[in-house]
Design an enzyme around this catalytic site. Structure first.
Site, PDB file in Angstrom:
ATOM      1  N   LYS A  52       1.101  -1.543  -0.427  1.00  0.00           N
ATOM      2  CA  LYS A  52       0.103   0.336   0.422  1.00  0.00           C
ATOM      3  C   LYS A  52       0.813   0.951   0.011  1.00  0.00           C
ATOM      4  O   LYS A  52       0.278   2.262  -0.317  1.00  0.00           O
ATOM      5  CB  LYS A  52      -1.000   0.084   1.158  1.00  0.00           C
ATOM      6  N   GLN A  96      -5.272  -1.466   9.682  1.00  0.00           N
ATOM      7  CA  GLN A  96      -4.700  -3.319   8.354  1.00  0.00           C
ATOM      8  C   GLN A  96      -5.384  -3.607   9.340  1.00  0.00           C
ATOM      9  O   GLN A  96      -4.941  -4.353  10.960  1.00  0.00           O
ATOM     10  CB  GLN A  96      -3.206  -2.899   7.546  1.00  0.00           C
ATOM     11  N   ASP A 119     -10.898   2.621   3.661  1.00  0.00           N
ATOM     12  CA  ASP A 119     -11.446   1.328   3.327  1.00  0.00           C
ATOM     13  C   ASP A 119     -12.996   1.109   2.981  1.00  0.00           C
ATOM     14  O   ASP A 119     -13.900  -0.506   3.140  1.00  0.00           O
ATOM     15  CB  ASP A 119     -11.232   0.484   4.194  1.00  0.00           C
TER      16      ASP A 119
END
Ligand code: NDP
Length: 287
Positions: A52, A96, A119
């Protein structure tokens, strides 16, 4: 013999588009910034976070890593999320997953400001996806839709089967297919006659987390097969939920693992971070 869908190439063109837009924002003195929070030292999470960060560098965005020890408490992580919510120089926040067991993931995901939720896991954004009018794309499902689009096969009117019903992949995937006018069936661990249902699918999405469980005999001749699964084999190699060797003999189009859905998930995250930056700089309104 199926055409192999090249997720690496398609994701590169998505990231190139993002990069162009980032360059334009730079000219206005804006540099989109993604805060990436990792708790503990799970090796798979480390790989995802590094990928990422690499994608941020490629697209010209800033990434700020917050690496916390595996002993971090829920309160400490909530405090960091709240600080990042308030920090005007941070546009997107990504925590994460998975988190260590002492931390309630739901509590953390719900604490992220919906305007910085790149997200798209916050219930406000999940609700918007359900309604079909949303700012932040569910990263993996939107990446899958892009891969389907690349085949030239239209979803409209097609029989679409999604194997897996997680909040992160299966459910939003089904919603996006439904919004695209597919006729959608969702399968899960209690589904009876899975093979038979899969064999009806013009478009088959596997998002289970079980290596090679979808075999060639479960696939309709000519189907589009999208393999979301990422499973580590005992020999250390990555493998999908689809048995690629037998499936490619039946499918019309198929994604490989690695090099299929994974890169698309990250490319979509970049799109979302760009959206978040535009929203926070008043260049776009939230829906
Ligand atoms: P979850 O474990 O959250 O969900 C798995 C789903 O599969 C559940 O709905 C479960 O059903 C269903 N399932 C389990 N066993 C069976 C079975 N025998 N038959 C039918 N359905 C079954 O996983 P995720 O959705 O988070 O992830 C799925 C896979 O995708 C994993 O391999 C993960 O690593 C990968 N992944 C890849 C990404 C990428 O970018 N490429 C991103 C995110 C995930 P039930 O609900 O009944 O338990």
């Amino acid at each position: 013999m199926a055409v192999i869908i090249d997720g690496k190439q398609i994701s590169a063109s998505v990231k190139d588009e993002v990069r162009k837009e980032v360059e334009q924002l730079n000219q206005q003195g804006i540099c989109p910034c993604l805060a990436v929070v990792i708790v503990g030292d799970d090796p798979a999470s480390r790989v995802y976070v590094n990928n990422k960060k690499k994608a941020c560098a490629y697209t010209g965005m800033e990434s700020r890593e917050y690496a916390l020890s595996g002993e971090t408490s829920e309160e400490e992580l909530l405090k960091l999320v709240e600080e990042l919510n308030r920090d005007n120089s941070v546009n997107g926040i990504l925590v994460q997953l998975p988190l260590p067991k002492q931390i309630d993931e739901t509590k953390i995901l719900h604490a992220i400001s919906p305007a910085k939720d790149v997200d798209a896991f916050h219930p406000v954004n999940v609700g918007k996806i359900m309604v079909g009018d949303y700012d932040f794309l569910p990263c993996t499902p939107a990446g899958c839709m892009e891969l389907i689009r690349s085949t030239g096969v239209s979803v409209e009117g097609k029989s679409c089967v999604v194997v897996g019903r997680s909040n992160i992949v299966g459910k939003p995937m089904a919603m996006l297919l439904l919004h695209a006018n597919g006729t959608v069936t969702i399968c899960h661990s209690k589904t009876r006659n899975l093979a038979e249902i899969c064999r009806q699918a013009d478009i088959l999405i596997a998002a289970v987390g079980k290596a090679k469980m979808i075999t060639g005999d479960m696939i309709k001749e000519g189907a589009v097969v999208i393999d979301v699964g990422m499973n580590r084999l005992p020999n250390g190699k990555l493998c999908g939920d689809v048995d690629f060797e037998s499936a490619k003999e039946k499918a019309g189009f198929i994604t490989p693992v690695p090099g299929g859905v994974g890169p698309m998930t990250i490319a979509t995250l970049m799109k979302n971070t760009l959206t978040a930056a535009k929203v926070q700089h008043g260049l776009k309104e939230l829906k």
